[in-house]
Design an enzyme around this catalytic site. Structure first.
Site, PDB file in Angstrom:
ATOM      1  CD  GLU A  28      -2.876  -1.094   2.383  1.00  0.00           C
ATOM      2  OE1 GLU A  28      -3.806  -0.273   2.422  1.00  0.00           O
ATOM      3  OE2 GLU A  28      -2.650  -1.909   3.293  1.00  0.00           O
ATOM      4  NE  ARG A 268     -12.994   2.754   6.159  1.00  0.00           N
ATOM      5  CZ  ARG A 268     -11.849   2.483   5.523  1.00  0.00           C
ATOM      6  NH1 ARG A 268     -10.855   3.361   5.535  1.00  0.00           N
ATOM      7  NH2 ARG A 268     -11.694   1.346   4.856  1.00  0.00           N
ATOM      8  CG  ASP A 270     -14.064  -1.238   5.509  1.00  0.00           C
ATOM      9  OD1 ASP A 270     -14.406  -0.050   5.692  1.00  0.00           O
ATOM     10  OD2 ASP A 270     -12.938  -1.565   5.086  1.00  0.00           O
ATOM     11  N   GLY A 290      -7.041   5.473   5.391  1.00  0.00           N
ATOM     12  CA  GLY A 290      -6.525   6.372   4.367  1.00  0.00           C
ATOM     13  C   GLY A 290      -6.902   7.818   4.632  1.00  0.00           C
TER      14      GLY A 290
END
Length: 324
Positions: A28, A268, A270, A290
């Site tokens: 990444e 976060r 998902d 991100g």
């Protein structure tokens, strides 16, 4: 007037010399360079003495030698989000943003995260975790019989949808496994939950943590892959599409998931909503989300009156060490 759920009154000058850690060694890296550049620009615009620092190019000891007092971790994936960097910063005594060593390590391992959540009764799709040696052709062919089709095939230690395949039939399984094995020696096979995809960010720690508004993600052809995450403008990010009761249910589930892992600072989750009854299923927790122009935490923060620079400054103000 801002309706921000956190106190945005932060003295930028009091935060000292700051390293924005970006780049790194993971798959990444390109995303991290985008995130870190945005964070660096935001912090310097508010008067923070912030500097870019790429651990792939410089030894971490230089942080100590050059007098850095805090680190904003804008690294994603292995070597930045998995507890290894956090451990090094603990050793150096440099407070850092986000979760500590243990929470970072567990959350980066999607299989271990699911085991923790399942043990505590939180909803997550059924799964199998198999090592490279177990993945014979016969075993691979049997997986859809256990989980149903489609099957989601993942390398559990990567992010940003890298190496993931939605295998629609038996004939797709071998290729999906070979792709994922290029990134990991253990693979995660997950029951596919068909329905809306959502994400929910959390700020803070423990009982004082707060969930931001839920974002529904509508990607082209329903494929929220690396390309649609970072390099297209066709993906839609929508607020207020869910009934209020369902949004509150998702926020409470995500807060519990965050707290169980021991996360702090920010994160976060998902999730997928099963279209038959809109039941939420947890997929993963990101402990270094991100911060690009397409990223979801800044979008959710903006929805409650927190501008991108203020979000970066607040996150930096929460930098700390595990050790007391």
């Amino acid at each position: 007037m801002s309706n921000a759920p956190i106190d945005l009154n932060v003295d930028a000058k009091a935060l000292g010399k700051v390293a924005v850690l970006l780049g790194g060694i993971s798959a990444e890296r390109p995303v991290s360079l985008m995130s870190g550049s945005g964070v660096l620009d935001a912090l310097t615009s508010l008067g923070v003495d912030a500097h870019a620092f790429d651990p792939a190019e410089r030894p971490l000891q230089a942080l100590k030698d050059e007098g850095f007092e805090r680190a904003f971790i804008a690294l994603h994936g292995r070597g930045g989000e998995d507890g290894t960097l956090q451990g090094a910063l603990e050793w150096l005594g440099i407070p850092y943003t986000g979760s500590g060593v243990t929470a970072s390590g567990v959350a980066m391992d999607k299989t271990m995260t699911k085991r923790v959540w399942a043990a505590e009764g939180l909803t997550t799709p059924q799964y199998l975790a198999l090592g490279r040696a177990e993945l014979t052709r016969e075993r691979i062919r049997a997986i859809p019989d256990e989980l149903g089709l489609p099957v989601i095939v993942k390398p559990p230690h990567e992010g940003s949808s890298i190496g993931i395949t939605k295998a629609a039939g038996y004939s797709d399984m071998q290729g999906a496994v070979e792709l994922a094995l290029g990134f990991d020696d253990e693979l995660l096979f997950e029951q596919c939950i068909e329905g809306p995809e959502v994400t929910c960010a959390v700020l803070g720690q423990g009982d004082t943590a707060v969930a931001l508004p839920v974002v529904e993600i509508r990607a082209e052809a329903g494929n929220y892959d690396f390309e649609n995450k970072y390099h297209t403008d066709t993906t839609q990010y929508l607020f207020g599409t869910l009934p209020a009761a369902l949004e509150a249910e998702i926020q409470q589930l995500v807060l519990k998931a965050y707290q169980l892992l021991g996360c702090r600072g920010w994160g976060r989750a998902d999730l997928m909503l099963r279209k038959s009854d809109m039941k939420p299923f947890l997929l993963e927790m990101n402990t270094s989300p991100g911060m690009t122009s397409h990223s979801l935490v800044p979008k959710a923060a903006k929805a409650v009156g927190i501008a991108y620079p203020q979000l970066c400054l607040w996150l930096l103000s929460q930098a700390r060490l595990d050790r007391k």
